[in-house]
Design an enzyme around this catalytic site. Structure first.
Site, PDB file in Angstrom:
ATOM      1  N   ARG A   1      25.891  36.425  40.295  1.00  0.00           N
ATOM      2  CA  ARG A   1      24.760  36.557  41.213  1.00  0.00           C
ATOM      3  C   ARG A   1      25.195  36.146  42.611  1.00  0.00           C
ATOM      4  O   ARG A   1      25.989  35.223  42.745  1.00  0.00           O
ATOM      5  CB  ARG A   1      23.659  35.602  40.768  1.00  0.00           C
ATOM      6  CG  ARG A   1      22.393  36.295  40.385  1.00  0.00           C
ATOM      7  CD  ARG A   1      21.296  35.309  40.198  1.00  0.00           C
ATOM      8  NE  ARG A   1      20.247  35.641  41.164  1.00  0.00           N
ATOM      9  CZ  ARG A   1      18.965  35.418  40.951  1.00  0.00           C
ATOM     10  NH1 ARG A   1      18.572  34.824  39.853  1.00  0.00           N
ATOM     11  NH2 ARG A   1      18.074  35.754  41.846  1.00  0.00           N
TER      12      ARG A   1
ATOM     13  N   ASN B   1      35.256  29.066  43.827  1.00  0.00           N
ATOM     14  CA  ASN B   1      35.114  30.284  43.010  1.00  0.00           C
ATOM     15  C   ASN B   1      36.497  30.738  42.577  1.00  0.00           C
ATOM     16  O   ASN B   1      37.488  30.453  43.245  1.00  0.00           O
ATOM     17  CB  ASN B   1      34.450  31.380  43.863  1.00  0.00           C
ATOM     18  CG  ASN B   1      34.281  32.686  43.103  1.00  0.00           C
ATOM     19  OD1 ASN B   1      33.838  32.691  41.957  1.00  0.00           O
ATOM     20  ND2 ASN B   1      34.642  33.798  43.727  1.00  0.00           N
TER      21      ASN B   1
ATOM     22  N   HIS C   1      38.587  34.326  41.568  1.00  0.00           N
ATOM     23  CA  HIS C   1      38.480  35.785  41.685  1.00  0.00           C
ATOM     24  C   HIS C   1      39.788  36.406  41.208  1.00  0.00           C
ATOM     25  O   HIS C   1      40.863  35.937  41.585  1.00  0.00           O
ATOM     26  CB  HIS C   1      38.199  36.157  43.151  1.00  0.00           C
ATOM     27  CG  HIS C   1      38.027  37.628  43.353  1.00  0.00           C
ATOM     28  ND1 HIS C   1      36.861  38.292  43.005  1.00  0.00           N
ATOM     29  CD2 HIS C   1      38.872  38.579  43.827  1.00  0.00           C
ATOM     30  CE1 HIS C   1      36.998  39.580  43.285  1.00  0.00           C
ATOM     31  NE2 HIS C   1      38.209  39.771  43.779  1.00  0.00           N
TER      32      HIS C   1
ATOM     33  N   GLU D   1      44.451  32.861  35.282  1.00  0.00           N
ATOM     34  CA  GLU D   1      43.238  32.159  35.731  1.00  0.00           C
ATOM     35  C   GLU D   1      43.028  30.865  34.950  1.00  0.00           C
ATOM     36  O   GLU D   1      42.639  29.839  35.510  1.00  0.00           O
ATOM     37  CB  GLU D   1      41.996  33.056  35.541  1.00  0.00           C
ATOM     38  CG  GLU D   1      41.962  34.279  36.427  1.00  0.00           C
ATOM     39  CD  GLU D   1      40.665  35.056  36.267  1.00  0.00           C
ATOM     40  OE1 GLU D   1      39.587  34.452  36.309  1.00  0.00           O
ATOM     41  OE2 GLU D   1      40.722  36.294  36.109  1.00  0.00           O
TER      42      GLU D   1
HETATM   43  C1  GRF Z   1      37.076  36.206  35.680  1.00  0.00           C
HETATM   44  O1  GRF Z   1      38.022  37.239  35.768  1.00  0.00           O
HETATM   45  C2  GRF Z   1      36.779  35.599  37.017  1.00  0.00           C
HETATM   46  O2  GRF Z   1      37.900  35.565  37.857  1.00  0.00           O
HETATM   47  C3  GRF Z   1      35.752  36.551  37.582  1.00  0.00           C
HETATM   48  O3  GRF Z   1      34.948  36.888  36.479  1.00  0.00           O
HETATM   49  C4  GRF Z   1      35.702  36.753  35.276  1.00  0.00           C
HETATM   50  C5  GRF Z   1      34.946  35.782  34.423  1.00  0.00           C
HETATM   51  O4  GRF Z   1      35.517  35.637  33.154  1.00  0.00           O
HETATM   52  N1  GRF Z   1      35.055  35.954  38.699  1.00  0.00           N
HETATM   53  P1  GRF Z   1      35.033  34.446  32.226  1.00  0.00           P
HETATM   54  O5  GRF Z   1      33.523  34.539  32.116  1.00  0.00           O
HETATM   55  O6  GRF Z   1      35.476  33.161  32.834  1.00  0.00           O
HETATM   56  O7  GRF Z   1      35.692  34.718  30.901  1.00  0.00           O
END
Ligand code: GRF
Length: 220
Positions: free
Chosen positions: A90, A106, A108, A173
């Site tokens: 959101r 955040n 990304h 990530e």
């Molecule tokens: C991830 O790729 C994050 O970078 C992006 O949305 C995805 C979320 O994945 N903003 P999760 O819900 O953490 O599995």
């Protein structure tokens, strides 16, 4: 020493939330998750929080300002000192972003400022880049903008489709977000203009070359 209290905001799967939960399971990790907020009641990530015994709150207010006010109140009540967006889909209103300025981060799945917004992995494939990755950054009002804390580089493979590339980036990530939160919790981050200076950690030496310098013999 008291651990930094983190509020995590999700909308879906919650694998980054799980990575943060796993990191915080180590008592030596300098942060703990005080609250998980989801804007969707059916978000699977809420189950990760439940399993870990973390307080959860679903805020489904349709109006952007009402959502922000409720989320802000819940976060304050939880004692959160940092808010981590983890697949939160959101748009947050500017007042919320201002209220948490420099304490709102955040993740990304691209090397920002390349490929902000939706479908960054698809954008990376369409652009033909050989390296992509992920970015953790402080949040500013414009989508996927703000001072960059940490990035992970991931090679793009010639036979990648969106899903394969997304999976490879996601694995990065899960390492990068806990690292970035740790750096924040340890008080190592200083924002100077649009740059984040990090105390006491060097950059790695190695360059990631794609394609590799190891070539197959020609004509073989
Ligand atoms: C991830 O790729 C994050 O970078 C992006 O949305 C995805 C979320 O994945 N903003 P999760 O819900 O953490 O599995």
């Amino acid at each position: 020493m008291a651990r930094l209290k983190v509020g995590v905001m999700i909308s879906g799967r919650g694998s980054n939330l799980q990575a943060l939960i796993d990191a915080a399971a180590d008592p030596a990790y300098p942060a703990e998750i005080a609250l998980v907020i989801s804007n969707r009641p059916e978000a699977p990530g809420l189950d990760h929080a439940a399993r870990a015994g973390i307080a959860r709150r679903v805020i489904a207010a349709p109006d952007r300002a009402a959502f922000a006010a409720e989320a802000n109140a819940a976060l304050r009540q939880s004692g959160a000192q940092l808010v981590a967006l983890a697949g939160f889909m959101r748009i947050l209103d500017d007042a919320f972003v201002a209220a948490w300025r420099d304490r709102l981060v955040n993740i990304h799945p691209s090397l920002l400022p390349a490929f902000p917004g939706l479908y960054p992995q698809r954008q990376a494939l369409a652009a033909g880049v050989k390296v992509s990755g992920c970015t953790v950054h402080f949040v500013r009002p414009a989508v996927d903008s703000g001072p960059i804390i940490a990035q992970a580089a991931v090679p793009v493979s010639p036979d990648d489709d969106e899903e394969r590339l997304a999976g490879r980036i996601l694995a990065a990530e899960h390492r990068l977000y806990p690292l970035a939160v740790r750096l924040f919790a340890e008080g190592r981050l200083a924002i100077v203009g649009n740059t984040v200076h990090i105390a006491g950690v060097g950059a790695p030496e190695a360059a990631l070359l794609n394609p590799s310098e190891v070539l197959a013999s020609a004509g073989g």
